[in-house]
Design a protein around this motif. Structure first.
Motif, PDB file in Angstrom:
ATOM      1  N   GLY A 173       0.815  -1.208   0.000  1.00 53.54           N
ATOM      2  CA  GLY A 173       0.000   0.000   0.000  1.00 53.54           C
ATOM      3  C   GLY A 173       0.848   1.256   0.000  1.00 53.54           C
ATOM      4  N   GLY A 174       0.305   2.339  -0.522  1.00 53.68           N
ATOM      5  CA  GLY A 174       1.030   3.599  -0.581  1.00 53.68           C
ATOM      6  C   GLY A 174       1.356   4.147   0.795  1.00 53.68           C
ATOM      7  N   ILE A 175       2.448   4.886   0.883  1.00 57.85           N
ATOM      8  CA  ILE A 175       2.879   5.484   2.145  1.00 57.85           C
ATOM      9  C   ILE A 175       1.904   6.586   2.555  1.00 57.85           C
ATOM     10  N   ALA A 176       1.509   6.558   3.820  1.00 53.67           N
ATOM     11  CA  ALA A 176       0.684   7.606   4.460  1.00 53.67           C
ATOM     12  C   ALA A 176      -0.770   7.602   4.020  1.00 53.67           C
ATOM     13  N   ARG A 177      -1.222   6.561   3.346  1.00 59.28           N
ATOM     14  CA  ARG A 177      -2.644   6.520   2.985  1.00 59.28           C
ATOM     15  C   ARG A 177      -3.492   6.542   4.249  1.00 59.28           C
ATOM     16  N   GLY A 178      -4.542   7.363   4.248  1.00 63.76           N
ATOM     17  CA  GLY A 178      -5.426   7.469   5.392  1.00 63.76           C
ATOM     18  C   GLY A 178      -5.007   8.483   6.418  1.00 63.76           C
ATOM     19  N   SER A 179      -3.932   9.245   6.139  1.00 62.48           N
ATOM     20  CA  SER A 179      -3.488  10.278   7.085  1.00 62.48           C
ATOM     21  C   SER A 179      -3.122  11.546   6.323  1.00 62.48           C
ATOM     22  N   THR A 180      -2.881  12.604   7.067  1.00 64.68           N
ATOM     23  CA  THR A 180      -2.470  13.878   6.463  1.00 64.68           C
ATOM     24  C   THR A 180      -1.222  14.378   7.196  1.00 64.68           C
ATOM     25  N   PRO A 181      -0.059  13.810   6.894  1.00 67.04           N
ATOM     26  CA  PRO A 181       1.150  14.167   7.638  1.00 67.04           C
ATOM     27  C   PRO A 181       1.669  15.559   7.296  1.00 67.04           C
ATOM     28  N   ILE A 182       2.276  16.197   8.269  1.00 65.23           N
ATOM     29  CA  ILE A 182       3.020  17.433   8.012  1.00 65.23           C
ATOM     30  C   ILE A 182       4.516  17.229   8.257  1.00 65.23           C
ATOM     31  N   PHE A 183       4.896  16.018   8.666  1.00 64.04           N
ATOM     32  CA  PHE A 183       6.309  15.648   8.779  1.00 64.04           C
ATOM     33  C   PHE A 183       6.505  14.288   8.126  1.00 64.04           C
ATOM     34  N   TYR A 184       7.519  14.176   7.270  1.00 64.83           N
ATOM     35  CA  TYR A 184       7.874  12.862   6.752  1.00 64.83           C
ATOM     36  C   TYR A 184       9.378  12.788   6.509  1.00 64.83           C
ATOM     37  N   LEU A 185       9.916  11.621   6.793  1.00 63.40           N
ATOM     38  CA  LEU A 185      11.325  11.320   6.541  1.00 63.40           C
ATOM     39  C   LEU A 185      11.391   9.983   5.830  1.00 63.40           C
ATOM     40  N   LEU A 186      11.818  10.002   4.571  1.00 62.75           N
ATOM     41  CA  LEU A 186      11.958   8.792   3.764  1.00 62.75           C
ATOM     42  C   LEU A 186      13.442   8.596   3.477  1.00 62.75           C
ATOM     43  N   SER A 187      13.968   7.447   3.889  1.00 65.85           N
ATOM     44  CA  SER A 187      15.401   7.180   3.758  1.00 65.85           C
ATOM     45  C   SER A 187      15.653   6.094   2.722  1.00 65.85           C
ATOM     46  N   GLU A 188      16.821   6.171   2.056  1.00 64.93           N
ATOM     47  CA  GLU A 188      17.233   5.207   1.032  1.00 64.93           C
ATOM     48  C   GLU A 188      16.152   5.006  -0.039  1.00 64.93           C
ATOM     49  N   VAL A 189      15.634   6.120  -0.527  1.00 64.97           N
ATOM     50  CA  VAL A 189      14.513   6.086  -1.473  1.00 64.97           C
ATOM     51  C   VAL A 189      14.905   5.419  -2.795  1.00 64.97           C
TER      52      VAL A 189
END
Length: 271
Positions: free
Chosen positions: A137-153
């Motif tokens: 599933g996609g990252i953050a589905r079902g939420s509304t984040p204002i902070f995200y950190l994605l590593s080793e993309v």
């Protein structure tokens, strides 16, 4: 933020000893970029191709911890390429939280230490969720984040689906947003390099501001003191043509980038 990081944010250093955070060169450079975007009232979203071990993830976890722990109604996401790598990242978050002074430490209502877990502060309606780049599933589905950190993309299975079609649809650009995608570079072909060059050439019409962090932002590590001591430069050593070319290209690149000039100085030369 700097006040919090330098006084209350504890980390494990390169020798795996616990210490209070202090800015490295690359981290100070990022802090200055964040400040300039904040002054402009822009959404703070950075795409960072980088050398290894420059402290980017550690710095962003500190900023994110402050944002989640001391703000009301904030949602955040932390994800790395694989489940075990995400768990390595969140161990930094929990270590920092556990070493806060008791009088500063907010009480959590839920804590699940896994790559599918979360860290929730019920009283302030704030939470941070943990995900990874191999999930279906996609990252953050079902939420509304204002902070995200994605590593080793660059190692994510399907970043177009996980990030573009999911996370970015949930993150609405505003001065409250702090988002970072960071990775070493895994070849010249694929979503990560394509997105980097498109963002670099078209920002601010694209959402991500690009920041390239080369290895020479860590002169204390490449090489470190142990390497210098146990493997010193031989007295009869002569520099190869390729090395001279790399030095010249690195110096030219620094002089062409105002951000690097500010961090390293206009008269910087390769050590």
């Amino acid at each position: 933020t700097a006040y919090f990081l330098e006084r209350y944010f504890y980390i494990k250093n390169r020798e795996n000893n616990i210490q209070r955070f202090s800015f490295q060169v690359a981290q100070r450079l990022l802090f200055d970029i964040i400040g300039s975007l904040e002054d402009a009232g822009a959404s703070i979203e950075l795409m960072i191709p980088k050398a290894r071990q420059l402290g980017v993830s550690t710095f962003c976890i500190g900023v994110g911890l402050q944002k989640i722990a001391f703000s009301f109604g904030v949602s955040g996401i932390v994800a790395s390429a694989e489940m075990d790598k995400t768990e390595d990242m969140i161990s930094k978050l929990f270590l920092a939280y556990e070493l806060m002074p008791w009088w500063l430490q907010p009480t959590y209502s839920k804590r699940v230490n896994s790559a599918k877990g979360s860290f929730v502060f019920g009283a302030s309606r704030a939470e941070i969720r943990f995900q990874h780049g191999n999930q279906l599933g996609g990252i953050a589905r079902g939420s509304t984040p204002i902070f995200y950190l994605l590593s080793e993309v660059s190692s994510y299975d399907d970043p177009a689906h996980l990030i573009e079609a999911a996370l970015w649809k949930c993150v609405h650009r505003s001065p409250r947003v702090f988002g970072v995608m960071e990775s070493t570079c895994k070849g010249k072909v694929g979503w990560w390099p394509d997105k980097y060059w498109d963002s670099k050439e078209n920002w601010p019409r694209r959402r991500m501001k690009t920041v390239f962090l080369p290895f020479y932002l860590a002169p204390d590590m490449y090489p470190d003191e142990t390497e210098r001591r146990t493997n010193p430069v031989p007295t009869n050593w002569k520099m190869r043509k390729e090395t001279r070319q790399m030095i010249a290209e690195s110096m030219a690149y620094v002089k062409s980038d105002p951000v690097l000039v500010k961090a390293l100085g206009s008269d910087w030369t390769m050590p």
